[in-house]
Every structure is written in structure tokens, then in C-alpha cells.
Design a protein around this motif. Structure first.
Motif, short mmCIF file in Angstrom:
data_model
loop_
_atom_site.label_atom_id
_atom_site.label_comp_id
_atom_site.label_asym_id
_atom_site.label_seq_id
_atom_site.Cartn_x
_atom_site.Cartn_y
_atom_site.Cartn_z
N ARG A 340 0.83 -1.21 0.00
CA ARG A 340 0.00 0.00 0.00
C ARG A 340 0.86 1.25 0.00
NH1 ARG A 340 -5.77 -0.59 1.06
NH2 ARG A 340 -5.92 1.67 1.20
N LYS A 343 2.04 1.69 -3.44
CA LYS A 343 0.98 2.18 -4.30
C LYS A 343 0.72 3.66 -4.03
CE LYS A 343 -3.70 1.17 -5.68
NZ LYS A 343 -4.80 0.27 -5.78
N ASP B 18 -5.25 -3.03 -8.20
CA ASP B 18 -5.99 -3.05 -6.93
C ASP B 18 -6.29 -4.49 -6.55
OD1 ASP B 18 -9.22 -2.08 -8.44
OD2 ASP B 18 -7.80 -3.68 -8.90
N LEU C 36 -4.75 -4.57 -0.92
CA LEU C 36 -4.64 -3.56 -1.97
C LEU C 36 -5.94 -2.76 -2.10
CD1 LEU C 36 -2.65 -5.31 -4.83
CD2 LEU C 36 -1.96 -3.34 -3.49
#
Lengths: 362, 428, 219
Positions: A340, A343, B18, C36
């Protein structure tokens, strides 16, 4: 006990009829799964057999193998055997003791050097030779000396064949099998704890008639050890149907269902128990409702427990899964946080794309 | 503005990945079933058009950035980063041979939404300069001029005037407080302006309050075709601003596939906030009118009709029952294609393919799938509800010497409109 | 190492190690995916994402007619070997026993001869799968080392299980040990290869159905 009489002469002297003798040979032939045509061969061989000298050495043993031997069938058959071999030394069965017994052994060995049959039961301690001695001689020394002059060696019982009970973890005496020490003589392993009585006598008879029988990779005669208990077990249909006793006195147990779940080692145990059985064919452990221990196999004492089925993992898997799950969650959360962050960094790095950013070189 | 670079492209890949994407890549077992669902593969038999293969660079980035072994391998140099050459090689796979029709998504046994990932991958492709030139041009025109075909309001105004003459009443423009704001595609304005007359007559007859905006009439969105969210957002924002300015209750998306996807489903996510108005497809409006009993038709088509489901409206948009309800009103001989509804086959020209001249030959090859469906049905006419599909279908039919007219569903409804208000305005 | 020692090692420490790797790896893989996250959908929903997700998890197992015709070999051979694995792994008495010991749950077994026959069918199906993968142009194009390696790891327990059951060649304790070892290899490879689809497919199908369901489409 030494004599130059042939077996045939001896038998006739004892009043054993030819008919009775041939009946024995026929029984032996069928026990060895040999065709009827072999009966005259057995008879001829035994007729001419001079009673070979047999030296029986008992090392770290419980005497169960001898007990089993003496339970072998009708006495007359055993009489035959004991009148067909010259049992020159046997702790339990001999009358002599002390120096008399040891002298008998030594002179039998000297007179029949290179020709006598050495039978061994019990394991041999190597951690300290003093753990087991006979007349002050260590088992190791006695074995090495006796083996040197033997024509062949028959290791009776799982102790002599594979190390047996003394060999079980942690093996404090350093117990080993005959095969571990003797490398230059033919060895027949008649394993079992104890071996089946008629198996012992059957092997000896075969050896006298034909020499060394066909052996499996553990040097056990295929005639008796060629099939597993599982393959000859009368409860096999229950295994195949998936009907198992769950405990020792439940409905399944009472109905005689398969004992696999209770730890039966039948599938990996090779012996004649399921067909020949014990006590003149009366029964065998499974028939009596107890799972096979696998006593004719190496390390059966260390094979993960008598009451644990073969295919079960031996660790505390539930605990492993719990710890593993905790570790997995920890690692997963840590890695997830790392990703994360990566990202978020990428999002932060994002430069707004406009129509001027679409063409390379323009 | 630094221009397109590999770094920006890979960065976009990284941003876009994602949980669903990671799950999809984890689940793929290389079964190859997606290939048999993709018309670009079925009509060329070239394995490189296998849908999941089109995502290979994106998958590599996922593995290298978001898995333990992948991250370890790339950190110690055992796994090499995606190169610019690879992206160049993948350009035709991601753009020319994919219309984002979504059939592969319906078929994958482990449930992968490959279309979802193609849309994401285009963000990185565009940012690194690997979008097709034709599509880049269309996008630039859309942003600077207001239409990918370069149509400005005066051209629309001319069509509106022309239509008003035909129908005999005025078409509302920039009316504050109207219920519906109607958007149009440049394709309709330039090639099928009858659509404007059709909706005008239907709304007039059913008493629907509507308007066109002179500031935001373009429904299409090159941004989502090329795959640049910020550009797509700019284009959507124009419509949103106009809708808010005109205080409408709902915005109508016209007979155009991706326009509906852009404004209805992607829009609020692009601009980062929910709308204060509803978004409906023209077919949804018509079906509501039918259900309310306001839409009345007369006469039925006797020709054998079949319906081509525009992918972005049916399978990707959720509007597949309404066209059939409407067709049943005006057709007595309607037959479905084999593989119909949400499993219908793409025309081959959506998702930016028609703006991509480089893809012309491939696009015509892909049309053979639709041809096979039509050969099986043998219709007298083909009905659809997307102007881009119409152009492709007409082109494909012509190239294959098939004499099947392609007609718009809305226009067909309008032709059968039972009107009392202005009977003299009905075409004969 | 004697036969018995090998079997005990395989049943003992090796099984624990394989279990740890399997559990840690699988949980890490799932968390790697879920953490995620996904941006919330600001568009107005037409249908239910939850209903769609749940629905697709189940319905995706049943392809439509056209799809089936186009991918018949893949689907039939795939379903046969999966069903075969289900039967041979979960409906075979000795296996149920292992599960009972490890997880504390059990259920009735199928008769062993049936499982035996199923094993043969499973092996045949897996061979068909491999041949198809080698011969079909798309599959050959897509396949990497991992696809063949995983195929090998999958068929190995089936074959070694059959051999162990029929006691062919080596002594039974060794055959059983090899079989258990082959399962342990599979367990170790599971979380890090496409085998993970066994659990991630639920997540993927869910997302697929949820995304489509939100828009009112049954995917």
C-alpha cells in the motif's frame, strides 16, 4: 546327540511309518506352496539327510521365539524336526549347563566347521559388549566366531532379523541385527515377534531340503513373507467398503469391521498370520479384534504408535496450523502495508496526463 | 508537463493495480477459454489475441510490485522490469485488437474481469506514449474542439434547424429547468441526424420536458477509450457542469455505446463525486414511457428483424431488456441471434478501434463473427442502438456484399409513433 | 535411512514443514490481494453487487452453450479431473482419516474399488489435459514452465497414490512415504503458483459478479 544315522534310518528306528513320514512331507510341501510333485523330492532329501549340526545362539532376547518354536503343531512333527537335526546347543532346551554346555558348543563347531547351521535369536548389543554375555563371552564375539564356521545363518525373530525391541528408540544398548554384523554368510531372516511356529519349522525344513529359499529384499523367505497381512486379511472387504471400527468395543468392532483406524499395520506388514494363523490355525491378532502391530517389519516399535493409523501425520498439526496462521497474518499484514505504501507512492508520483503527453516526441 | 515516458507508464500500472486485479492475476490458470470468447481471436486464430495475454506487462508489474516472491526477485535483479519495447509490442494487442466488449469477462472460469484490467492497462500505455495515433488525434480534438470528429456547435445548430423544419416544431436548447438534458454523439450529428428528429418527435408526443446544451452536447468520451482518466474526467465534467447549470433531473445518453459507460458508470468515479442528477440511456427513457403507457405506437414491422446488442449498453451497461421490450412493440417478426443479449458478439469497432486507422484491416476481419451470426439468422434488417456499431455494421455488410439495412431502434420507434398532436408532421 | 525412518520423517517433520509453508503462504497471498483494496463506486447502483458476487461464484461453474461448444475439451477434461481429485482426495477412507486426525471432522467414504477406478479416470483426464495443452495453439502459446511443472505436481500424488495402494514395485512403507511426500510438494507449491486459484477463484468470481451486478448484469 551326534550321530551318523541318516534321518530315514532314525525315523524307522523310532517306528515312524513310511506313510506317516510321507504325510509330513506332503504337509510340508503344501505349507511351502509347492506342487505335489515335490513331495517325493522332499521325502528323498529328508531320507538321506544326515542330521546336520545346529547351533542355536540366544542373545538379547525374551525367549519368545523359542517358546513359539516349541508350540509348533503336533508334537510328532516337532519330534521329527528335533530328531532330524542335531541341536547341539540351545540355552532353553539343552539339558547341560555351565562349562559342559559351552564345551558342547565348541566341540560341535570344531567338528562341523563350515557345515553347521547357525540359528540366532535376540539382538546383539554393540554399545558395550558387556550388556549381554554368555559364560563371560560377549554376544558380539560369540556371534563372530560362530558365524565364521557356519554354512548359513538363520536369524529367528525380529530382534535377530532387524534389532527388534532392544533396537527401539533410544536403543541404549546399541542393539543391532545379525545382518548388521555378518556380511559374508548367507542369512535368512525369519522375522516376527515371535515368528509363527510353523513358519520357523517350515523354513528350516525348506533349507534342509532345498537350501536357501527365495528371499525378499529383507532376506525373508517369500513363501511366508511374500504377501502382506492386508492382502490376505478376512476383514479386507470391510476396508474396501470403508467400514471401520472406531474404538475397541463399538458396534463396528463387535461386527468385526476393519481395524485400520485403530492403527492396524496390516497394509505394510508381510507375514503369514492371515492365512496360517497361530495355535494350529486358531486365530491371529486381527481376528481377535486387535490391530496388527507389524511385528515382522523393521522398527515396528518406532513406527508412530500401535494405535495410530499408518497414514496419519505424527505431529501436532492443529497447533502447527494455528501458529502458521498467526505467522501468515503477521507477514501478510506487513507485506500488505508495504504494498500500500508503494501504491500510495505511485499515486503521489502521478503527473496529470494531458493531451500534450500522449504523443512520443511531440 | 514532461511528455510520455516509460516511467510514467509503469507508475500508472502500479497505481492502477488493486485487489480485484491482484485476485485476477492470482487466479488465471492459462486455460485459454478467453481466446474463444474474443472475436479478434476467433476470426484470426492468432493466439497473441488471447485476452489474458494482452495484459502480460501489467501482470508482470503486479508480480514484481505486489507479491512476495516477485518483489524479492525484482529487488535482487532476477526479474527484469517491463521495457518500452515490450509496451510497443503490446500496443496493437491492447488497442487494435480489443474493444473492451467484455465477452472474455463473462467466460473466464475463474471469474477474471479481463476488460476491467484492459481499461486500467490503457492508463499506463497512454502515459508512456503507446496509444494509437488515430485515437490520440481523436482525444486531442475532443478536448480542444469539444468533439473527436471536430464537430462544433454551429454544425449541430445547422442540423437542429434542418430537423425543426422537417418536424414542424422547435427543439429546445439551453432550457433551464427541463427534466432531461440530451447529449449526442458526433457520429449521430454528422451521419445519422435523423436521430435528433426521432427523439424530438417522441418527446413531443409523450410530453417529455427536455433540452440540448449548446455548451455540452458531446456524449462520446475519447478519454475512456484511450484510457486516460484525467482527460475522461475533463470531458465528463463538461456535461456535469451543463446539467447542473440547466438544473435538469437527468442526463440522457444517446445511441452510443461507450458514451453510456463513460457518463453512467465511470463518470462519478472520474470526477470524484456522485452526481446530483440521474443518468439514463435513451432506451431506458423510452422503456419507462412504454411502461407508463405514454409511448404508443401503431403498425408493426413485418420484416424479419434481429437486434445487435451494443456491448457497452447491454453486457457492460445493463440495458438489454429495454430494447427487446421496445422492439416487441413494433416488430411482429423479431428473432434473436444465436449468442444474444449479454452474450452477443461485438461489432468489432468499439473501445477506440474505429478511431484507429491502423486497426482497419483487423476490424474488418473481426466483423466476420457478426457476419456468421447474421448468416445464421438471415434477417431482413438489423436493428441496433449505437451509431458507432451502425457504421461498422454497414461497412462490414458492404464489404461482404450483404444486403441488410442497419436501422436505429429509436428511429424505428419514432417511425411507428401513434401521434395525435401533429399528425401532419409524421413522415409518410 | 530405513524405510520406516523415511516414512516417519515424511509423516512427521516434513508434513509439519509443508503445512506451515502452505498455511503461511496461502494467508499471505490472500492478504496481499485484499489489502490492496478497491476504490468505492460513486455511480448510482442499478442492482446489488453482493447478490451479483455471490451469484457469480456459483453460476460461473456452468458455462453457456456457445462457450461450452467452443471449449469442450478444456471444460470436459478439466471438470473430470477436478471431480476425480475431489473423489480420490475427499472420499477415500485413508484420506478421510488424515483429515479427521488433523481437523477433527469426518464423513462417510466411498467404496475403495470406486475410488480406485476414479483414480484411473483422473489420470487419463490429466493426460488429456497435458496433451491438449501441448497441441492446442492458444494453450501452447500461453503456457510457461509453471504450467507444466504444476501439472506434474498435480498428477504425481494421483499416480503415487495409485501405486502405493496397489503396492507396485517398492516396499509399501516407501510407496506410502513417496505418496505423502508428493502431496507435501504440492502443498508447498500451492500458494505461490496458479494452484492458488483453488481459493482465489472465489475472490475473482465475487469481484466479477459484484462489478456486473452493480450495473444490473448477471455475469
Amino acid at each position: 546327540m551326534k550321530t551318523d544315522q541318516t534321518l530315514g534310518e532314525r525315523l524307522r528306528q523310532q517306528g515312524i511309518s513310511r506313510r506317516g513320514f510321507l504325510k509330513f512331507c506332503a504337509a510340508t510341501a503344501s505349507l511351502l506352496a509347492l506342487p505335489p510333485g515335490m513331495v517325493p523330492v522332499i521325502a528323498a532329501a529328508l531320507e538321506k539327510a544326515r542330521r546336520p549340526s545346529v547351533i542355536w545362539l540366544s542373545f538379547q532376547e525374551c525367549t519368545g521365539c523359542t517358546e513359539s518354536l516349541t508350540r509348533s503343531d503336533a508334537a510328532s512333527v516337532e519330534d521329527l524336526i528335533f530328531n532330524t537335526i542335531s541341536l547341539d546347543y540351545h540355552h532353553t532346551l539343552q539339558a547341560a549347563s555351565g562349562t559342559g554346555a559351552e564345551d558342547a558348543r565348541e566341540s560341535a563347531m570344531k567338528e562341523n566347521w563350515g557345515k553347521y547351521v547357525l540359528v540366532v535369536d535376540g539382538s546383539i548389543p554393540t554399545a558395550n559388549p558387556g550388556y549381554s554375555t554368555i559364560a563371560g563371552i560377549s554376544n558380539v564375539d560369540m556371534l563372530m566366531e560362530a558365524a565364521a564356521g557356519a554354512a548359513a545363518i538363520v536369524a529367528i525373530g525380529s530382534c535377530a532379523s532387524f534389532g527388534g525391541i532392544p533396537h527401539a528408540r533410544p536403543n541404549p544398548t546399541g542393539a543391532v541385527s545379525v545382518s548388521d554384523l555378518i556380511k559374508d554368510k548367507p542369512i535368512i531372516n525369519v522375522s516376527g515377534c515371535p515368528p509363527i511356529p510353523v513358519v520357523i519349522t517350515g523354513v528350516l525344513t525348506h533349507f534342509l531340503t532345498f537350501g536357501i529359499p527365495e528371499l525378499d529384499e529383507l532376506h525373508r523367505p517369500k513363501a511366508f513373507y511374500g504377501k502382506s497381512i492386508h492382502d490376505r486379511c478376512y476383514r479386507r472387504p470391510f476396508y474396501d467398503k470403508g467400514l471401520f471400527a472406531e474404538s475397541f468395543d463399538d458396534e463396528g468392532a463387535k461386527k468385526g469391521w476393519c481395524l485400520y483406524k485403530l492403527g492396524c499395520k496390516g497394509p505394510t506388514t508381510y507375514n503369514a498370520c492371515a492365512t496360517t494363523k497361530w495355535n494350529q490355525g486358531t486365530s491371529f491378532p486381527i481376528q481377535s479384534g486387535h490391530p496388527c502391530l507389524g511385528c515382522s517389519e523393521p522398527d515396528f516399535w518406532d513406527a508412530g504408535g500401535f494405535y495410530h493409523a499408518l497414514s496419519i501425520p505424527t505431529g501436532d498439526t492443529a497447533q502447527t496450523v494455528l501458529y502458521g496462521a498467526a505467522a501468515g497474518v503477521g507477514a501478510g499484514v506487513a507485506l500488505g502495508a508495504l504494498y500500500r505504501a508503494g501504491k500510495a507512492h505511485a499515486v503521489h508520483q502521478h503527473e496529470k496526463v494531458t493531451i500534450n503527453d500522449l504523443e512520443k516526441g511531440g | 508537463m514532461s511528455g510520455p515516458t516509460l516511467a510514467r507508464g509503469l507508475n500508472a500500472f502500479k497505481e492502477q493495480i488493486d485487489a480485484p486485479t491482484a485476485s485476477f492475476f492470482s487466479s488465471c490458470v492459462h486455460c485459454g477459454m478467453c481466446a474463444e470468447a474474443c472475436l479478434f481471436f476467433t476470426e484470426t486464430r492468432d493466439p497473441k489475441y488471447t485476452p489474458i495475454y494482452k495484459l502480460e506487462p501489467l501482470r508482470k508489474v503486479w508480480w514484481q510490485e505486489y507479491t512476495f516472491w516477485g518483489k524479492l526477485a525484482s529487488t535482487v535483479g532476477l526479474s527484469k522490469p517491463v521495457t518500452d519495447a515490450e509496451l510497443t509490442e503490446w500496443e496493437t494487442l491492447v488497442y487494435d485488437s480489443c474493444t473492451m466488449c467484455g465477452r472474455c469477462t463473462m467466460v473466464c472460469p475463474v471469474g477474471n474481469d479481463i476488460t476491467y484490467m484492459i481499461r486500467k492497462m490503457r492508463e499506463g500505455m497512454a502515459a508512456s506514449g503507446h496509444a494509437p495515433p488515430g485515437l490520440i488525434g481523436a482525444t486531442q480534438r475532443a478536448v480542444t474542439i469539444g468533439s473527436p470528429m471536430g464537430v462544433k456547435y454551429p454544425a449541430l445548430e445547422a442540423q437542429i434547424r434542418h430537423t425543426e423544419e422537417e418536424i414542424g416544431f422547435s427543439i429546445p436548447v439551453d432550457v433551464v429547468g427541463a427534466d432531461y438534458l440530451c447529449t449526442l454523439s458526433s457520429m449521430e450529428i454528422m451521419n445519422f441526424p435523423e436521430y435528433i428528429g426521432a427523439i424530438a418527435r417522441i418527446f413531443h408526443e409523450t410530453g417529455v420536458s427536455w433540452t440540448i446544451s449548446s455548451e455540452a452536447f458531446e456524449a462520446t468520451n475519447s478519454g475512456i477509450q484511450i484510457g486516460v482518466s484525467e482527460i475522461a474526467a475533463v470531458l465528463v465534467e463538461r456535461i456535469v457542469k451543463a446539467a447542473e447549470k440547466l438544473k435538469v433531473k437527468a442526463v440522457i445518453s444517446p445511441e452510443c455505446g461507450h458514451a453510456y459507460m463513460a457518463i453512467r458508470w465511470e463518470g462519478p468515479n472520474l470526477i470524484g463525486r456522485p452526481y446530483s442528477f440521474k443518468v439514463v440511456h435513451i432506451l431506458e427513457v423510452l422503456d419507462e414511457l412504454r411502461k407508463a403507457g405514454k409511448l404508443r405506437t401503431t403498425g408493426k414491422e413485418s420484416r424479419r428483424l434481429t437486434y445487435h446488442d451494443p456491448c457497452q449498453i447491454s453486457r457492460r451497461g445493463g440495458v438489454y431488456e429495454q430494447p427487446r421490450n421496445l422492439l416487441k412493440m413494433v416488430a411482429e417478426n423479431f428473432v434473436e441471434m444465436p449468442d444474444t443479449g449479454i452474450m452477443n458478439w461485438c461489432c468489432g469497432a468499439g473501445g477506440g478501434v474505429s478511431a484507429n486507422e491502423r486497426a482497419e484491416v483487423l476490424k474488418m476481419k473481426a466483423f466476420k463473427r457478426k457476419k456468421a451470426q447474421l448468416d445464421a439468422v438471415a434477417p431482413d434488417a438489423l436493428v441496433t442502438a449505437c451509431a458507432n456499431c451502425r457504421i461498422q455494421l454497414e461497412e462490414g455488410l458492404e464489404e461482404n456484399h450483404m444486403d441488410i439495412p442497419v436501422i436505429s431502434l429509436t428511429e424505428t420507434i419514432a417511425e411507428h409513433l401513434a401521434g395525435e398532436t401533429h399528425p401532419e408532421a409524421r413522415p409518410s | 535411512m530405513t524405510e520406516t525412518e523415511f516414512l516417519l520423517w515424511v509423516r512427521g517433520p516434513a508434513f509439519q514443514i509443508a503445512t506451515v509453508i502452505f498455511v503461511v503462504g496461502s494467508i499471505v497471498r490472500i492478504l496481499e490481494i485484499m489489502i490492496l483494496g478497491r476504490k468505492p463506486n460513486l455511480a448510482e447502483a442499478r442492482g446489488s453487487a453482493v447478490a451479483g458476487g455471490l451469484r457469480t461464484i456459483i453460476t460461473r461453474s456452468w458455462p453457456d452453450r456457445g462457450t461450452f461448444k467452443r471449449s469442450a475439451v478444456t471444460l470436459v477434461s478439466g471438470y473430470v479431473f477436478h471431480a476425480g481429485l475431489f473423489v480420490t482426495i475427499l472420499l477415500f477412507a485413508p484420506h478421510i482419516l488424515v483429515i479427521d486426525e488433523v481437523l477433527g471432522i469426518s464423513w462417510p467414504a466411498l467404496p475403495t474399488p470406486l475410488v480406485d477406478a476414479t483414480t484411473v479416470i483422473t489420470i487419463i483426464a490429466l493426460v488429456v489435459v497435458l496433451l491438449h495443452r501441448i497441441k492446442d495453439p492458444v494453450l501452447r502459446f500461453l503456457s510457461r514452465f509453471q504450467d507444466y511443472f504444476v501439472w506434474f505436481l498435480t498428477i504425481l500424488p494421483v499416480i503415487t497414490g495409485y501405486v502405493a495402494f496397489h503396492r507396485i514395485g517398492l516396499p509399501p512403507p516407501t510407496l506410502i512415504a513417496i505418496h505423502i511426500l508428493s502431496v507435501e510438494l504440492l502443498m508447498i507449491a500451492f500458494p505461490f503458483t496458479k494452484l492458488a486459484h483453488a481459493f482465489t477463484l472465489f475472490i475473482s468470481r465475487w469481484y466479477n459478479g459484484a462489478i456486473a451486478g452493480y450495473r444490473g448484469v448477471n455475469s
